[in-house]
Scaffold this active site. Structure first.
Site, PDB file in Angstrom:
ATOM      1  CG  ASP A 117     -86.634 -30.398 -66.051  1.00 15.30           C
ATOM      2  OD1 ASP A 117     -86.925 -30.911 -64.948  1.00 15.30           O
ATOM      3  OD2 ASP A 117     -87.077 -29.295 -66.410  1.00 15.30           O
ATOM      4  N   GLY A 118     -84.467 -31.902 -63.991  1.00 15.33           N
ATOM      5  CA  GLY A 118     -83.540 -31.554 -62.911  1.00 15.33           C
ATOM      6  C   GLY A 118     -82.462 -32.613 -62.761  1.00 15.33           C
ATOM      7  CB  THR A 139     -91.491 -35.961 -65.638  1.00 12.66           C
ATOM      8  OG1 THR A 139     -92.469 -35.052 -65.112  1.00 12.66           O
ATOM      9  CG2 THR A 139     -91.313 -35.630 -67.105  1.00 12.66           C
ATOM     10  CG  ASP A 141     -94.586 -32.473 -64.511  1.00 17.82           C
ATOM     11  OD1 ASP A 141     -95.615 -32.879 -63.959  1.00 17.82           O
ATOM     12  OD2 ASP A 141     -93.634 -31.967 -63.900  1.00 17.82           O
ATOM     13  NE  ARG A 176    -122.365 -27.848 -55.097  1.00 19.42           N
ATOM     14  CZ  ARG A 176    -122.094 -28.674 -54.096  1.00 19.42           C
ATOM     15  NH1 ARG A 176    -121.096 -29.518 -54.179  1.00 19.42           N
ATOM     16  NH2 ARG A 176    -122.831 -28.652 -53.008  1.00 19.42           N
ATOM     17  CG  MET A 183     -99.430 -32.269 -59.628  1.00 21.86           C
ATOM     18  SD  MET A 183     -98.366 -33.581 -58.991  1.00 21.86           S
ATOM     19  CE  MET A 183     -98.243 -33.089 -57.277  1.00 21.86           C
ATOM     20  NE  ARG A 185     -91.561 -29.490 -63.098  1.00 24.65           N
ATOM     21  CZ  ARG A 185     -90.312 -29.795 -63.349  1.00 24.65           C
ATOM     22  NH1 ARG A 185     -89.365 -29.361 -62.538  1.00 24.65           N
ATOM     23  NH2 ARG A 185     -89.971 -30.519 -64.382  1.00 24.65           N
ATOM     24  CD  GLU A 236     -98.388 -28.373 -60.272  1.00 24.91           C
ATOM     25  OE1 GLU A 236     -98.765 -28.656 -59.118  1.00 24.91           O
ATOM     26  OE2 GLU A 236     -97.350 -28.836 -60.786  1.00 24.91           O
ATOM     27  CD  GLN A 288    -102.607 -34.808 -60.963  1.00 24.96           C
ATOM     28  OE1 GLN A 288    -102.615 -34.292 -62.060  1.00 24.96           O
ATOM     29  NE2 GLN A 288    -102.420 -34.100 -59.866  1.00 24.96           N
TER      30      GLN A 288
HETATM   31  O1  F6P Z   1     -92.583 -33.003 -61.670  1.00 27.46           O
HETATM   32  C1  F6P Z   1     -93.561 -33.813 -61.131  1.00 27.46           C
HETATM   33  C2  F6P Z   1     -94.408 -33.051 -60.141  1.00 27.46           C
HETATM   34  O2  F6P Z   1     -95.393 -33.923 -59.634  1.00 27.46           O
HETATM   35  C3  F6P Z   1     -95.020 -31.769 -60.676  1.00 27.46           C
HETATM   36  O3  F6P Z   1     -96.142 -31.992 -61.481  1.00 27.46           O
HETATM   37  C4  F6P Z   1     -95.296 -31.038 -59.395  1.00 27.46           C
HETATM   38  O4  F6P Z   1     -95.343 -29.644 -59.612  1.00 27.46           O
HETATM   39  C5  F6P Z   1     -94.134 -31.400 -58.544  1.00 27.46           C
HETATM   40  O5  F6P Z   1     -93.618 -32.617 -59.050  1.00 27.46           O
HETATM   41  C6  F6P Z   1     -94.474 -31.571 -57.081  1.00 27.46           C
HETATM   42  O6  F6P Z   1     -93.329 -31.866 -56.375  1.00 27.46           O
HETATM   43  P1  F6P Z   1     -93.348 -32.303 -54.849  1.00 27.46           P
HETATM   44  O7  F6P Z   1     -93.688 -33.753 -54.776  1.00 27.46           O
HETATM   45  O8  F6P Z   1     -91.983 -31.998 -54.358  1.00 27.46           O
HETATM   46  O9  F6P Z   1     -94.390 -31.472 -54.180  1.00 27.46           O
END
Ligand code: F6P
Length: 362
Positions: A117-118, A139, A141, A176, A183, A185, A236, A288
């Site tokens: 998206d960026g 992505t 994500d 345990r 990941m 975001r 995360e 990942q």
């Molecule tokens: O958008 C992909 C992603 O891997 C996210 O899941 C994660 O939060 C972010 O990029 C991590 O970015 P960087 O590689 O800059 O730490």
């Protein structure tokens, strides 16, 4: 068939399948007598005019390779370009006119921008400012508005699932609680899909803030029924009700400066204190995103690259190639720039998992 001169760049974090898209675009263009200009390191290369004409040999044998042969940047923004001075001090400049001039110098018919998206938001602004752009969503994500699926997601889910499968061994043998942080975001897609695929007992996603007492209750309940271990899959970006996300670092030069990470350890400490069961956390992080794409992602990326070329033929600039209900769709880059695709509360997989006893911490 018109011989086209196509520029191409990859922006944002690396993602399995990027090379498969580059290959598809380049082979299709070259096969029709056209040329492909590779822009290095995303928008950084466009601002700095770091480009190279791709040869058939550059795109041959890259289908199965992770990363991107073009390089990428999840920092460079032509409209807010970070320049590092003495003592790592940053100043920001608007270099979008430079980027546009450099594009003109390439004498390309179109720019294919592959990114999240960026990158696609910046692509939208550049399109508005005159560059004929077609976007391809990427992505791990899976959070891009207008498309049901992005390439990279399937690979990330496979790796995360393998991670969850592997911690089962220690969880069972040592009785345990094992936490796997994945990941995503602000989106919980990776956690949800890998959590279900890996049989996670508790899945915590950003879209459903959790109550630690409910998480602990679930673990204790399992214990009392003879299940002496529990698997927690946490995104995360997950956060407790009324609480905040755990920030791993701030990348000041980046438009989206916050990097998440570490919730697994915070949660682990709390669970161990409240249950007296030894609790360990594993953060899968960039594993990942690394390595070879799954067959599904290779196929998806190849189709998206080929379709991007069709969009160019049709003059469909300012659009991203989306997938809706297993069919291609044109998605305006304006819509992509205006949001994120998060897990809806009524998502069927969430409901299905709940019906099997999976706890979402709410
Ligand atoms: O958008 C992909 C992603 O891997 C996210 O899941 C994660 O939060 C972010 O990029 C991590 O970015 P960087 O590689 O800059 O730490």
């Amino acid at each position: 068939m018109k011989k086209r001169r196509i520029a191409i760049l990859t922006g944002g974090g690396d993602c399995p399948g990027l090379n498969a898209v580059i290959r598809a675009v380049a082979k299709k263009a070259m096969g029709e007598g056209g040329e492909v200009i590779g822009i290095e390191d995303g928008f950084e290369g466009l601002v700095k005019n770091r480009v190279k004409k791709l040869q058939n040999s550059d795109v041959s044998g890259i289908l199965t390779m992770g990363g991107t042969i073009l390089g990428t940047s999840n920092i460079a923004n032509p409209y807010h370009y970070a320049i590092e001075g003495k003592g790592c001090k940053l100043t920001f400049r608007d270099y979008h006119k430079k980027a546009i001039n450099n594009f003109k110098k390439m004498k390309a018919d179109a720019l294919v921008a592959i990114g999240g998206d960026g990158t696609l938001s910046m692509a939208y602004r550049l399109f508005e400012d005159g560059i004929p752009i077609v976007g391809v969503p990427k992505t791990i994500d899976n959070d891009i508005v207008g498309t049901d699926i992005t390439f990279g997601f399937d690979t990330a889910v496979s790796i995360a699932t393998e991670g969850i499968d592997r911690v089962h061994t220690t969880a069972q043998s040592h009785h345990r609680v094992m936490i796997v942080e994945v990941m995503g975001r602000t989106a919980g897609w990776i956690a949800l899909h890998s959590g279900v695929a890996g049989g996670g007992d508790i899945i915590l996603i950003p879209e459903i803030p959790y109550d630690i007492n409910i998480v602990v209750k679930k673990i204790k309940e399992r214990h009392s029924k003879g299940k002496k271990f529990s698997i927690v899959v946490v995104a995360e970006g997950a956060r407790p009700e009324g609480g905040d996300v755990v920030v791993q670092r701030i990348v000041k030069a980046s438009t989206e400066a916050v990097r998440l990470g570490g919730i697994g350890f915070v949660l682990g400490d709390q669970i161990e204190k409240l249950t007296c069961i030894e609790t360990r956390a594993v953060v899968l992080g960039h594993l990942q995103r690394g390595g070879s794409p799954t067959p599904f992602d290779r196929v998806l990326a190849t189709q998206l690259g080929s379709k991007a070329m069709d969009f160019i033929d049709e003059g469909a600039f300012g659009y991203m190639v989306g997938i809706k209900q297993n069919d291609f769709t044109r998605v305006s880059l304006r819509d992509v720039a205006n949001g994120k695709r998060l897990v809806p509360h009524d998502n069927y997989l969430v409901q299905a998992a709940r019906s099997l006893g999976t706890c979402f911490g709410d």
